[in-house]
Design a protein around this motif. Structure first.
Motif, mmCIF file in Angstrom:
data_model
loop_
_atom_site.group_PDB
_atom_site.id
_atom_site.type_symbol
_atom_site.label_atom_id
_atom_site.label_comp_id
_atom_site.label_asym_id
_atom_site.label_seq_id
_atom_site.Cartn_x
_atom_site.Cartn_y
_atom_site.Cartn_z
ATOM 1 N N GLN A 124 101.070 6.771 101.711
ATOM 2 C CA GLN A 124 101.515 6.706 103.113
ATOM 3 C C GLN A 124 100.831 7.744 103.994
ATOM 4 O OE1 GLN A 124 106.069 6.041 103.249
ATOM 5 N NE2 GLN A 124 105.739 6.952 101.227
ATOM 6 N N LYS A 125 99.703 8.255 103.555
ATOM 7 C CA LYS A 125 99.049 9.384 104.253
ATOM 8 C C LYS A 125 98.741 9.083 105.719
ATOM 9 C CE LYS A 125 94.505 8.071 102.394
ATOM 10 N NZ LYS A 125 94.997 6.840 101.729
ATOM 11 N N ARG A 126 98.499 7.839 106.054
ATOM 12 C CA ARG A 126 98.173 7.481 107.444
ATOM 13 C C ARG A 126 99.385 7.603 108.369
ATOM 14 N NH1 ARG A 126 94.419 2.042 106.572
ATOM 15 N NH2 ARG A 126 92.694 3.072 105.445
ATOM 16 N N ASN A 127 100.574 7.614 107.784
ATOM 17 C CA ASN A 127 101.801 7.668 108.589
ATOM 18 C C ASN A 127 102.219 9.088 108.957
ATOM 19 O OD1 ASN A 127 101.891 4.882 108.230
ATOM 20 N ND2 ASN A 127 103.288 5.016 106.478
ATOM 21 N N TYR A 128 101.531 10.086 108.365
ATOM 22 C CA TYR A 128 101.943 11.477 108.565
ATOM 23 C C TYR A 128 100.731 12.362 108.885
ATOM 24 C CZ TYR A 128 106.200 9.750 106.398
ATOM 25 O OH TYR A 128 107.328 9.029 106.117
ATOM 26 N N LYS A 129 100.998 13.411 109.620
ATOM 27 C CA LYS A 129 99.933 14.346 109.995
ATOM 28 C C LYS A 129 99.457 15.146 108.795
ATOM 29 C CE LYS A 129 101.136 18.027 112.220
ATOM 30 N NZ LYS A 129 101.695 18.917 113.264
ATOM 31 N N GLN A 130 100.399 15.577 107.955
ATOM 32 C CA GLN A 130 100.077 16.374 106.781
ATOM 33 C C GLN A 130 101.021 16.046 105.637
ATOM 34 O OE1 GLN A 130 100.185 20.388 108.612
ATOM 35 N NE2 GLN A 130 98.275 20.799 107.532
ATOM 36 N N ILE A 131 100.550 16.312 104.429
ATOM 37 C CA ILE A 131 101.389 16.253 103.234
ATOM 38 C C ILE A 131 101.518 17.670 102.704
ATOM 39 C CG2 ILE A 131 101.610 15.405 100.864
ATOM 40 C CD1 ILE A 131 99.853 13.006 101.727
ATOM 41 N N TYR A 132 102.751 18.147 102.592
ATOM 42 C CA TYR A 132 103.017 19.459 102.006
ATOM 43 C C TYR A 132 103.633 19.267 100.624
ATOM 44 C CZ TYR A 132 102.201 22.476 106.072
ATOM 45 O OH TYR A 132 101.625 23.186 107.090
ATOM 46 N N ILE A 150 105.565 15.321 109.053
ATOM 47 C CA ILE A 150 105.149 15.859 107.761
ATOM 48 C C ILE A 150 105.808 15.066 106.638
ATOM 49 C CG2 ILE A 150 105.233 17.905 106.240
ATOM 50 C CD1 ILE A 150 103.449 18.384 108.594
ATOM 51 N N PHE A 151 105.044 14.793 105.587
ATOM 52 C CA PHE A 151 105.610 14.303 104.330
ATOM 53 C C PHE A 151 105.737 15.532 103.438
ATOM 54 C CE2 PHE A 151 106.297 12.305 100.353
ATOM 55 C CZ PHE A 151 106.674 10.992 100.582
ATOM 56 N N PHE A 152 106.964 15.944 103.176
ATOM 57 C CA PHE A 152 107.219 17.245 102.569
ATOM 58 C C PHE A 152 107.862 17.071 101.194
ATOM 59 C CE2 PHE A 152 109.631 21.506 103.182
ATOM 60 C CZ PHE A 152 108.678 22.156 102.418
ATOM 61 N N ILE A 153 107.150 17.484 100.147
ATOM 62 C CA ILE A 153 107.661 17.404 98.780
ATOM 63 C C ILE A 153 108.025 18.812 98.313
ATOM 64 C CG2 ILE A 153 107.166 16.729 96.404
ATOM 65 C CD1 ILE A 153 104.973 14.849 97.582
ATOM 66 N N VAL A 154 109.269 18.988 97.900
ATOM 67 C CA VAL A 154 109.725 20.279 97.369
ATOM 68 C C VAL A 154 109.954 20.112 95.877
ATOM 69 C CG1 VAL A 154 111.423 22.118 97.515
ATOM 70 C CG2 VAL A 154 110.818 20.830 99.573
ATOM 71 N N ASP A 155 109.077 20.714 95.079
ATOM 72 C CA ASP A 155 109.146 20.617 93.634
ATOM 73 C C ASP A 155 110.027 21.742 93.076
ATOM 74 O OD1 ASP A 155 108.418 19.415 91.201
ATOM 75 O OD2 ASP A 155 106.835 20.898 90.866
#
Length: 445
Positions: free
Chosen positions: A277-285, A362-367
């Protein structure tokens, strides 16, 4: 001088409780709360810094300052609210049994025990209870005849009953399953017999002839078919992974939690879904909390800041490399990942390094979210701006942080509190897919 109420309890708070939740003093109903002066001294050492524990220390100090504006701290001071008790700071300790002599060491924990013991002798009509997140301190208290307990506010009572996000329903009418296959959607009243399910709950519906994967859409009030869809070269290997991918890709769901033991694919699926979905968000964290070895600060490690942090971030890079290796070096997808990293469209970073930043688009993943406190999880979610999606992944049984456990960590708290909200979905991954060898370790060791 205000007097403590004649009946009830006096809870003596340890430093660990305040660092866990600065407003803990307000959560003991009508009972009174005592703060040993040693706790204030310890909080003074924690007030500088940008970690959550530093924030909690500062906020507690401000709260005490506000509450004690017209009082002396050694007085019983009313807590705000008609149903609240009173609090005071225990200044001097002269217990009949001296913890420092018993344990043969003049340390802060033993001074706190002495404060509680002194209060016990002064407040004979009351139950004096030491409250601490430190198990060893609670054991020491009990060895001295003091009542002691964990701080229970926000704690999950029974982790084994924690929401899993999935239900298996047997004996479904085969015609209903066939209709769901053909039309992709069916009224929940037809298939779930009038029982309202949890929002975004996933189902494995079974009849004696066939079965189907599905989910309940809280917006349409229908049960919808869930298809096995690969994301950025990663194919789901079981029903739970299929559900996780659906939640990650669902635009109506803005908050997702994924739990499971090591090797179930939590972080891998979240990252693959983000790249899809990278096109839907400015950045991936992709971020994770730093939990230093032996609880030492990273400053103890040799080298510059990058070399200090690399050991903590390496598992995230491993997942990214695994996804990249699903493609040949000549494929656009392979080079696109490298370009995203170079252009900082994809950022892998310690969680502390994004504190205070705006999380819009932002697409934000918290591991490793099980190593966060409930307050840290709340702080992260409240940073979410427009068009931001947050994924929390972790194993609630693999806690690496002192004073947290499977019942009190932020990930368990999140699942328990937000289930059934239309913007939220949760999936528990059950089967390890890393390798047969990894599965043996999880099952037998």
């Amino acid at each position: 001088m205000a007097k403590a109420s004649k009946e009830g309890k006096v809870f003596v708070l340890d430093t660990s409780v305040i660092l866990y939740s600065h407003d803990s003093i307000m959560n003991f109903a009508e009972h009174d709360v005592a703060i040993p002066i040693t706790v204030l001294e310890e909080l003074d050492n924690f007030k500088k810094g940008n970690d959550t524990k530093n924030f909690e220390a500062r906020e507690f100090i401000r709260l005490i300052d506000t509450l004690s504006e017209n009082y002396m701290l050694q007085d019983w001071i009313p807590l705000n609210g008609k149903t609240k008790g009173k609090f005071k700071v225990v200044m001097q300790s002269n217990p009949d049994v001296d913890a420092e002599k018993v344990f043969d060491e003049p340390k802060a924990d033993h001074k706190i025990l002495n404060a509680a013991l002194t209060l016990k002798s002064e407040e004979k009509a009351k139950k004096v209870i030491l409250v601490s997140k430190d198990i060893n301190l609670r054991l020491k208290a009990k060895s001295l005849g003091l009542l002691a307990e964990d701080y229970e506010t926000g704690k999950i009572k029974n982790v084994s009953d924690l929401y899993t996000g999935k239900s298996i329903i047997e004996n479904i009418d085969p015609d209903h399953i066939s209709k769901l296959y053909e039309e992709n959607v069916i009224d929940r009243k037809e298939i779930l017999k009038g029982v309202k399910p949890t929002a975004n709950n996933y189902f494995i519906l079974k009849s004696d002839k066939n079965s189907i994967l599905s989910t309940y859409n809280p917006n349409s009030k229908n049960v919808e078919k869930v298809d096995k869809v690969p994301v950025y070269g990663i194919k789901p290997r079981n029903a739970e992974q299929t559900f996780a991918i659906h939640a990650i890709m669902n635009p109506e769901v803005r908050l997702v939690s994924i739990t499971g033991v090591a090797g179930t694919g939590k972080t891998l699926l979240a990252l693959a879904g983000a790249l899809e979905q990278k096109r839907n968000y400015k950045q991936i964290y992709l971020a994770r909390p730093i939990v230093p070895l032996s609880n030492k600060d990273i400053g103890y490690l040799p080298g510059d800041i990058k070399s200090k942090l690399n050991p903590y971030m390496e598992p995230l890079w491993d997942n990214l490399k695994f996804i990249q290796n699903q493609f040949s070096e000549s494929d656009k997808e392979y080079s696109r990942i490298t370009d995203m990293v170079n252009q900082e469209k994809l950022v892998i970073t310690p969680l502390a390094y994004i504190r205070g930043r705006s999380l819009s688009n932002i697409f934000f993943i918290v591991d490793e979210a099980q190593n966060l406190t409930p307050h840290e999880v709340k702080t992260i979610i409240t940073r979410a701006g427009e068009n931001t999606k947050i994924i929390f992944t972790g194993d609630i049984y693999q806690i690496d942080t002192p004073y947290l456990d499977s019942q009190s960590n932020g990930l368990s708290y999140l699942i328990d509190r937000i289930k059934d909200h239309p913007l939220y979905a949760h999936v528990t991954l059950e089967k390890g897919e890393r390798s047969e060898l990894a599965n043996i370790a999880n099952q037998l060791l």
